[in-house]
Scaffold this motif. Structure first.
Motif, PDB file in Angstrom:
ATOM      1  N   VAL A 203    -109.784  15.328  47.206  1.00  0.00           N
ATOM      2  CA  VAL A 203    -108.609  15.325  48.073  1.00  0.00           C
ATOM      3  C   VAL A 203    -108.202  13.877  48.304  1.00  0.00           C
ATOM      4  O   VAL A 203    -109.031  13.028  48.643  1.00  0.00           O
ATOM      5  N   SER A 204    -106.921  13.625  48.144  1.00  0.00           N
ATOM      6  CA  SER A 204    -106.404  12.285  48.404  1.00  0.00           C
ATOM      7  C   SER A 204    -106.063  12.154  49.873  1.00  0.00           C
ATOM      8  O   SER A 204    -106.000  13.143  50.622  1.00  0.00           O
ATOM      9  N   ALA A 205    -105.811  10.910  50.292  1.00  0.00           N
ATOM     10  CA  ALA A 205    -105.445  10.675  51.688  1.00  0.00           C
ATOM     11  C   ALA A 205    -104.115  11.310  52.018  1.00  0.00           C
ATOM     12  O   ALA A 205    -103.820  11.599  53.191  1.00  0.00           O
ATOM     13  N   ALA A 206    -103.304  11.551  50.982  1.00  0.00           N
ATOM     14  CA  ALA A 206    -102.014  12.202  51.218  1.00  0.00           C
ATOM     15  C   ALA A 206    -102.141  13.709  51.293  1.00  0.00           C
ATOM     16  O   ALA A 206    -101.151  14.422  51.542  1.00  0.00           O
ATOM     17  N   GLY A 207    -103.322  14.267  51.023  1.00  0.00           N
ATOM     18  CA  GLY A 207    -103.528  15.702  51.110  1.00  0.00           C
ATOM     19  C   GLY A 207    -103.401  16.408  49.788  1.00  0.00           C
ATOM     20  O   GLY A 207    -103.464  17.645  49.734  1.00  0.00           O
ATOM     21  N   GLU A 208    -103.256  15.650  48.682  1.00  0.00           N
ATOM     22  CA  GLU A 208    -103.171  16.270  47.374  1.00  0.00           C
ATOM     23  C   GLU A 208    -104.587  16.636  46.907  1.00  0.00           C
ATOM     24  O   GLU A 208    -105.530  15.857  47.052  1.00  0.00           O
ATOM     25  N   THR A 209    -104.718  17.818  46.309  1.00  0.00           N
ATOM     26  CA  THR A 209    -106.035  18.326  45.925  1.00  0.00           C
ATOM     27  C   THR A 209    -106.076  18.549  44.428  1.00  0.00           C
ATOM     28  O   THR A 209    -105.160  19.144  43.845  1.00  0.00           O
TER      29      THR A 209
END
Length: 460
Positions: A75-81
């Motif tokens: 999971v990225s800090a932007a919420g992308e999984t």
């Protein structure tokens, strides 16, 4: 009572089992989840290390045989999984994004995950921070998410709950039956005691109860047997008193009936000689006096006024003087040698005077016509000595019994209750009375009444 004891025991055990079972279940569940979280966090940190050192590794390579029962995602800090292809579909939550952005700590939660086939399975998901380099070799913040299905754990907990419920029900049932049996055995003496009381009520037989032990119920049974014995003794005394009273009352009644029948016959036939009618009337009058005295003595002996009447401070010498005035009228030829001190006591003046009068009448009755009766009062001890024949040794132990009359008193007037009234009054005042013989003289009676000390307070 037996059923209530068993119900109370069963209810108490059921509540205890419910509390213990519920507590055990949640503690076990928390322990298993905590253990699972530690395993998942260790696996997630290992996966994060591998991905961070070789960021271009395909995630599908990480989902090999060692972790086939797990779901892995980055999971990225932007919420992308980015997740394992064909794996479970997971919706990222704020906990994982916070770990990715802050790059500290970890998270753990249970979620429902939608499988590839559309089925929903509960997963335990943890996340740990991880830093990756982008194409420009700049660090970017990410988090590794690792999830494992809770199917096995939930199955274990379900089996545990079934065991707890089954064991609890069996325990409650066994405990209730044991309590019922113990209550039945423990209350057996109470039932025997209850049956004995019912038997006494229904059959009027005061039979003692068998004592089966030395516990509290045994002591209760022993006390009940003592009460039955006391009731039996009281009943026998009552029967004897009624029989004796009936016998004593029958004699004056028969004599009066005979004399009255003679008077009635004389009214019709005039058969009595001159002067006989007056003699019969005098005889009837004397018998009525004897009858009245007997009834009065019976009432005085059987009543319990001393239990209700209030005792008052009094000068015992005044009571003795009042009794002496009566005795002087009944024995005009008797000389009374009197020596009295002023003794204060707590008592009932009327009853004490009657008792002392009975002792003085007894002394007058057995003294010679010109005899002397010695009366002394010293510190609450009244001593009366006559000059009569005295009391035979065989009669001393029965002298205060009801209706008892010695051979020497058979032909003297009286009811046989006077000395019994004296003993009854002495006992009611907490005192004593003794009978004996005075050497060189006649009978000697000693009546002792407790003194009232100057600083003593009257009892209520």
């Amino acid at each position: 009572m037996q059923g209530r004891l068993a119900l109370l025991t069963g209810t108490s055990v059921a509540l205890a089992v419910l509390f213990a079972g519920t507590t055990s279940f949640f503690i076990t569940r928390w322990s298993l989840l905590d253990q699972l979280d530690h395993e998942l966090l260790a696996s997630a940190r290992a996966a994060a290390t591998i991905i961070a050192t070789n960021p271009r590794n395909d995630l599908e390579d990480l989902a090999g045989p060692a972790i086939t029962d797990q779901w892995l995602a980055v999971v990225s800090a932007a919420g992308e999984t980015v997740s394992v292809p064909n794996g479970a579909r997971l919706f990222t939550g704020p906990q994982e994004i916070a770990v990715a952005r802050l790059q500290t700590g970890s998270s753990a939660r249970s979620i429902d995950v939608i499988q590839a086939d559309g089925a929903s399975i509960e997963y335990r998901v943890v996340s740990v921070p991880m830093t990756l380099l982008d194409n420009n070799d700049k660090p970017t913040r990410h988090a590794v998410m690792l999830g494992r299905p809770l199917t096995a754990l939930n199955s274990t907990l379900k089996s545990l709950w079934v065991v707890i419920v089954f064991a609890g029900l069996v325990g409650v049932l066994v405990t209730t039956l044991a309590a019922l049996w113990v209550a039945q055995a423990a209350l057996a003496p109470v039932r025997r005691l209850s049956m004995a009381v019912r038997s006494v009520t229904q059959t009027d037989q005061l039979n003692p109860i068998r004592i089966y032990g030395r516990d509290d119920l045994g002591e209760l049974t022993k006390s009940f047997n003592s009460m039955l014995k006391s009731l039996q003794s009281s009943r026998e005394q009552q029967r004897q008193f009624i029989a004796d009273a009936g016998h004593e009352l029958r004699t004056p009644l028969t004599s009066m009936r005979t004399n009255i029948e003679l008077l009635v016959a004389d009214d019709k036939a005039g058969m009595l000689p001159e002067g006989a009618r007056s003699e019969i009337l005098d005889d009837v009058s004397a018998q009525l006096g004897e009858f009245s005295a007997l009834v009065g003595d019976l009432v005085a002996l059987t009543r319990d006024d001393h239990l209700q009447r209030k005792l008052e401070p009094l000068d015992l010498s005044e009571v003795v003087e009042s009794a002496l005035s009566r005795a002087r009228r009944r024995g005009p030829g008797i000389t009374f040698d009197v020596e009295l001190d002023h003794t204060q006591c707590l008592g009932d003046a009327q009853n004490l005077e009657r008792a002392i009068t009975n002792l003085l009448d007894n002394a007058v009755k057995f003294s010679p016509p010109e005899g002397t009766v010695t009366v002394t009062l010293n510190s609450g001890v009244i001593t009366i000595v006559d000059e009569g024949p005295g009391i035979a040794e065989d009669d001393l132990e029965h002298i205060f019994d009801r209706f008892y009359r010695s051979d020497r008193a058979r032909n003297t007037p009286g009811t046989g209750l006077g000395l019994s009234i004296v003993a009854h009054t002495a006992e009611a005042h907490g005192g004593t009375v003794r009978a004996g013989n005075q050497p060189g003289s006649g009978a000697k009676f000693t009546l002792r009444v407790p003194n009232l000390t100057p600083d003593a307070e009257p009892s209520p």
